[in-house]
Design a protein around this motif. Structure first.
Motif, PDB file in Angstrom:
ATOM      1  N   ALA A 171       0.816  -1.212   0.000  1.00  0.00           N
ATOM      2  CA  ALA A 171       0.000   0.000   0.000  1.00  0.00           C
ATOM      3  C   ALA A 171       0.853   1.267   0.000  1.00  0.00           C
ATOM      4  O   ALA A 171       0.391   2.329  -0.417  1.00  0.00           O
ATOM      5  CB  ALA A 171      -0.925   0.000   1.210  1.00  0.00           C
ATOM      6  N   ALA A 172       2.103   1.165   0.455  1.00  0.00           N
ATOM      7  CA  ALA A 172       2.977   2.340   0.516  1.00  0.00           C
ATOM      8  C   ALA A 172       3.371   2.834  -0.864  1.00  0.00           C
ATOM      9  O   ALA A 172       3.869   3.954  -1.000  1.00  0.00           O
ATOM     10  CB  ALA A 172       4.233   2.011   1.326  1.00  0.00           C
ATOM     11  N   ALA A 173       3.156   2.026  -1.885  1.00  0.00           N
ATOM     12  CA  ALA A 173       3.501   2.443  -3.250  1.00  0.00           C
ATOM     13  C   ALA A 173       2.456   3.382  -3.833  1.00  0.00           C
ATOM     14  O   ALA A 173       2.685   3.993  -4.887  1.00  0.00           O
ATOM     15  CB  ALA A 173       3.650   1.213  -4.143  1.00  0.00           C
ATOM     16  N   GLU A 174       1.312   3.552  -3.172  1.00  0.00           N
ATOM     17  CA  GLU A 174       0.268   4.447  -3.678  1.00  0.00           C
ATOM     18  C   GLU A 174       0.737   5.895  -3.612  1.00  0.00           C
ATOM     19  O   GLU A 174       1.555   6.267  -2.761  1.00  0.00           O
ATOM     20  CB  GLU A 174      -1.005   4.292  -2.839  1.00  0.00           C
ATOM     21  N   PRO A 175       0.200   6.736  -4.481  1.00  0.00           N
ATOM     22  CA  PRO A 175       0.507   8.175  -4.376  1.00  0.00           C
ATOM     23  C   PRO A 175       0.075   8.707  -3.017  1.00  0.00           C
ATOM     24  O   PRO A 175      -0.973   8.325  -2.483  1.00  0.00           O
ATOM     25  CB  PRO A 175      -0.317   8.789  -5.508  1.00  0.00           C
ATOM     26  N   ALA A 176       0.873   9.582  -2.458  1.00  0.00           N
ATOM     27  CA  ALA A 176       0.563  10.133  -1.131  1.00  0.00           C
ATOM     28  C   ALA A 176      -0.785  10.836  -1.127  1.00  0.00           C
ATOM     29  O   ALA A 176      -1.533  10.760  -0.146  1.00  0.00           O
ATOM     30  CB  ALA A 176       1.666  11.105  -0.715  1.00  0.00           C
ATOM     31  N   ALA A 177      -1.108  11.523  -2.211  1.00  0.00           N
ATOM     32  CA  ALA A 177      -2.371  12.263  -2.277  1.00  0.00           C
ATOM     33  C   ALA A 177      -3.582  11.347  -2.133  1.00  0.00           C
ATOM     34  O   ALA A 177      -4.644  11.774  -1.670  1.00  0.00           O
ATOM     35  CB  ALA A 177      -2.452  13.032  -3.594  1.00  0.00           C
ATOM     36  N   GLN A 178      -3.430  10.068  -2.508  1.00  0.00           N
ATOM     37  CA  GLN A 178      -4.532   9.129  -2.375  1.00  0.00           C
ATOM     38  C   GLN A 178      -4.529   8.415  -1.027  1.00  0.00           C
ATOM     39  O   GLN A 178      -5.581   8.165  -0.437  1.00  0.00           O
ATOM     40  CB  GLN A 178      -4.451   8.083  -3.491  1.00  0.00           C
ATOM     41  N   ALA A 179      -3.352   8.084  -0.534  1.00  0.00           N
ATOM     42  CA  ALA A 179      -3.254   7.260   0.673  1.00  0.00           C
ATOM     43  C   ALA A 179      -3.405   8.052   1.966  1.00  0.00           C
ATOM     44  O   ALA A 179      -4.003   7.568   2.927  1.00  0.00           O
ATOM     45  CB  ALA A 179      -1.920   6.513   0.675  1.00  0.00           C
ATOM     46  N   LEU A 180      -2.848   9.268   2.008  1.00  0.00           N
ATOM     47  CA  LEU A 180      -2.749   9.962   3.294  1.00  0.00           C
ATOM     48  C   LEU A 180      -4.073  10.460   3.861  1.00  0.00           C
ATOM     49  O   LEU A 180      -4.261  10.419   5.078  1.00  0.00           O
ATOM     50  CB  LEU A 180      -1.752  11.117   3.181  1.00  0.00           C
ATOM     51  N   PRO A 181      -5.007  10.976   3.043  1.00  0.00           N
ATOM     52  CA  PRO A 181      -6.273  11.415   3.660  1.00  0.00           C
ATOM     53  C   PRO A 181      -6.962  10.316   4.449  1.00  0.00           C
ATOM     54  O   PRO A 181      -7.507  10.560   5.535  1.00  0.00           O
ATOM     55  CB  PRO A 181      -7.101  11.861   2.437  1.00  0.00           C
ATOM     56  N   GLY A 182      -6.927   9.102   3.937  1.00  0.00           N
ATOM     57  CA  GLY A 182      -7.535   7.999   4.668  1.00  0.00           C
ATOM     58  C   GLY A 182      -6.809   7.694   5.962  1.00  0.00           C
ATOM     59  O   GLY A 182      -7.424   7.386   6.986  1.00  0.00           O
ATOM     60  N   LEU A 183      -5.470   7.791   5.929  1.00  0.00           N
ATOM     61  CA  LEU A 183      -4.690   7.544   7.151  1.00  0.00           C
ATOM     62  C   LEU A 183      -4.922   8.646   8.174  1.00  0.00           C
ATOM     63  O   LEU A 183      -4.960   8.383   9.376  1.00  0.00           O
ATOM     64  CB  LEU A 183      -3.207   7.456   6.794  1.00  0.00           C
ATOM     65  N   LEU A 184      -5.063   9.879   7.712  1.00  0.00           N
ATOM     66  CA  LEU A 184      -5.343  10.987   8.622  1.00  0.00           C
ATOM     67  C   LEU A 184      -6.740  10.866   9.214  1.00  0.00           C
ATOM     68  O   LEU A 184      -6.981  11.254  10.366  1.00  0.00           O
ATOM     69  CB  LEU A 184      -5.193  12.316   7.872  1.00  0.00           C
ATOM     70  N   ALA A 185      -7.668  10.303   8.447  1.00  0.00           N
ATOM     71  CA  ALA A 185      -9.044  10.187   8.935  1.00  0.00           C
ATOM     72  C   ALA A 185      -9.148   9.269  10.145  1.00  0.00           C
ATOM     73  O   ALA A 185     -10.021   9.455  10.997  1.00  0.00           O
ATOM     74  CB  ALA A 185      -9.950   9.671   7.808  1.00  0.00           C
ATOM     75  N   ARG A 186      -8.244   8.272  10.255  1.00  0.00           N
ATOM     76  CA  ARG A 186      -8.327   7.325  11.373  1.00  0.00           C
ATOM     77  C   ARG A 186      -8.108   8.005  12.718  1.00  0.00           C
ATOM     78  O   ARG A 186      -8.943   7.885  13.623  1.00  0.00           O
ATOM     79  CB  ARG A 186      -7.351   6.174  11.165  1.00  0.00           C
ATOM     80  N   PRO A 187      -6.976   8.731  12.944  1.00  0.00           N
ATOM     81  CA  PRO A 187      -6.833   9.423  14.229  1.00  0.00           C
ATOM     82  C   PRO A 187      -7.842  10.552  14.403  1.00  0.00           C
ATOM     83  O   PRO A 187      -8.242  10.848  15.542  1.00  0.00           O
ATOM     84  CB  PRO A 187      -5.399   9.965  14.187  1.00  0.00           C
TER      85      PRO A 187
END
Length: 507
Positions: free
Chosen positions: A363-379
């Motif tokens: 999953a780390a190979a995804e573009p940051a613009a796609q992956a990070l909003p979802g990761l930020l949404a968790r906390p």
């Protein structure tokens, strides 16, 4: 510890030092000296490659010196000690560079003999403002001299920064060349000392189209750099120039890294991250105990001074400070003992390796613009909704127990760190949210400190009845501060909530 600020210039063997009467400074030549220095490093030159050095120089009153890099080019921290054996660095200095050597043996790697002609630049009263050193350096190999070079060093010793610029103008006009700040040792060792350091720094900015993996690596590098940079300062136990403490800053690095590994959990190999977070927790607890003791001593003085209508008896204040100083000294001793263990060196070794390579998931190979909003949404979701019995930030009641307020602060901090990480990829909404959460975190931090102090004063009142009256009054003052902070919380939260609107669909 002192800060050494200097500039260096390359010059030819025939260079003639120009007239240095500049900016109202008066030059005063000193007798030439010959300095012979032996430098110690690991076999892989871990110190030199990190911009640090450990040397023994014959003739100095304190012959052993460690120099550590800072973020500012040409500015280094300098620590000197006595030592009877010129072949064995003092143990204190060996541990001072342990975060860079990671326990590897220190051996002699270079011997330099320097013929130094010095000129002091003084004001009208004779106070030294700067020193200009004209150095001819011989690199020794037994009795042979395989290499010689000459350089000019200009060190500020109290004068204004403009003085260094005025001297530089004269030197350049006379034929000197600026070549960046390259220590003598690095010039002497050559290419081997110019290889990248083991601990790689974070990139200043991430490229457009960065992957999630790039953001993870940048976050890890930033936190590890903070931890390692403050390790020697924790050992020295000296205040930072801005009044902060190294214990606090090192603890921030540990906490941020633990939080980032939690945020990036879907991107990082769990088998690697879980034991690393556990070891960071061990170190964080030790730093936390020392930091809490620091905060309590500071609050004791501040709280006593904040109520001039009811001044605290100086004898009571001194007695309380003695109690807290002993508590801090014990916590600090425990921390120092831990920093001298194999367990700690192994942790630093793992952190250093992590600045080069992190085991990641696909999953780390995804573009940051796609992956990070979802990761930020968790906390952010945990902060808004609450978790494990902790109320959500919108539901935090003014009458809730201190533990709930503290737990909400932890969730705020985790969400802030996640937003900081997302912002490194150029995410502007995340950057705005991070700033709002930082202000909320500061407010809740004041509440946590006041509540901790109030509980501590009441506990001490039970064990020190002669001081009970003073301690009870101090505790009441801290509870008043905590109540005031609670009253301002809703406004701070509403601002942060507005900045987090872009995450609402994910919550």
């Amino acid at each position: 510890m002192t800060l050494e600020e200097e500039r260096k210039y390359d010059v030819s063997p025939s260079f003639v030092l120009p007239e240095l009467a500049v900016a109202d400074a008066r030059p005063a030549a000193r007798a030439a000296v010959t300095l012979t220095a032996t430098y110690f490093d690991t076999a892989g030159l871990r110190l030199a490659r990190a911009g640090a050095s450990l040397r023994h120089r014959v003739g100095d009153a304190l012959p052993w010196t460690v120099k550590l890099p800072t973020a500012a080019p040409g500015v280094r921290q300098e620590i000197s000690l006595a030592g009877a054996d010129p072949t064995q660095p003092p143990e204190a200095l060996t541990w001072l560079v342990a975060a860079l050597t990671r326990g590897s043996p220190l051996v002699p790697v270079a011997v330099l003999r320097t013929r130094r002609q010095r000129v002091d630049l003084c004001d009208a009263a004779g106070t030294r403002l700067a020193e200009v050193a004209d150095d001819t350096v011989e690199v020794l190999s037994g009795t042979a001299v395989p290499r010689t070079f000459r350089e000019i060093e200009v060190e500020r010793t109290g004068g204004p920064a403009e003085l260094l610029s005025a001297v530089e103008e004269r030197l350049l006009a006379a034929g000197a060349r600026t070549g960046g700040f390259t220590p003598k040792l690095v010039r002497a060792l050559g290419a081997a000392a110019a290889y990248p350091p083991d601990l790689l720094p974070p990139a200043a900015t991430l490229p457009a189209g960065a992957r999630a993996a790039d953001v993870v690596l940048a976050a890890v590098r930033g936190a590890v750099a903070r931890i390692v940079a403050h390790d020697p300062l924790v050992r020295l136990d000296e205040p930072l120039p801005d009044g902060d403490t190294a214990v606090h800053q090192m603890r921030v690095g540990v906490r941020r890294l633990r939080s980032d590994l939690r945020t990036f959990k879907p991107l990082v190999d769990r088998r690697w991250a879980k034991p690393l977070r556990r070891e960071l927790g061990w170190l964080g607890d030790l730093l936390g105990a020392a930091r809490d003791a620091e905060v309590l001593r500071d609050r004791l003085r501040a709280t006593a001074a904040a109520d001039p209508a009811h001044p605290t008896d100086d004898r009571d204040l001194a007695a309380l400070d003695t109690v807290l100083a002993a508590r801090r000294e014990q916590a600090y001793a425990d921390l120092l003992a831990a920093l001298r263990t194999r367990r700690y060196l192994a942790l630093i070794d793992r952190l250093t390796a992590a600045t080069r390579r992190i085991p990641l998931t696909p999953a780390a190979a995804e573009p940051a613009a796609q992956a990070l909003p979802g990761l930020l949404a968790r906390p952010w979701r945990r902060l808004v909704r609450g978790a494990k019995g902790v109320p959500g930030a919108p539901d935090l009641s003014p009458t809730a127990p201190d533990v709930d307020w503290h737990q909400v602060r932890i969730h705020v901090k985790r969400a802030r760190y996640a937003a900081d990480a997302a912002a490194t990829s150029g995410d502007r909404p995340a950057r705005r949210l991070a700033k709002a959460l930082a202000r909320l975190q500061d407010s809740l931090g004041e509440h946590t400190d006041a509540a901790l102090a109030a509980r501590t004063w009441l506990a001490l009142a039970e064990s020190h009845p002669a001081l009970a009256s003073t301690l009870t009054r101090l505790a009441e003052h801290e509870r008043t501060l905590a109540t005031t902070t609670r009253a301002t919380y809703p406004a701070h939260w509403r601002k942060a909530e507005r900045k987090g609107t872009f995450l609402s669909l994910r919550v």
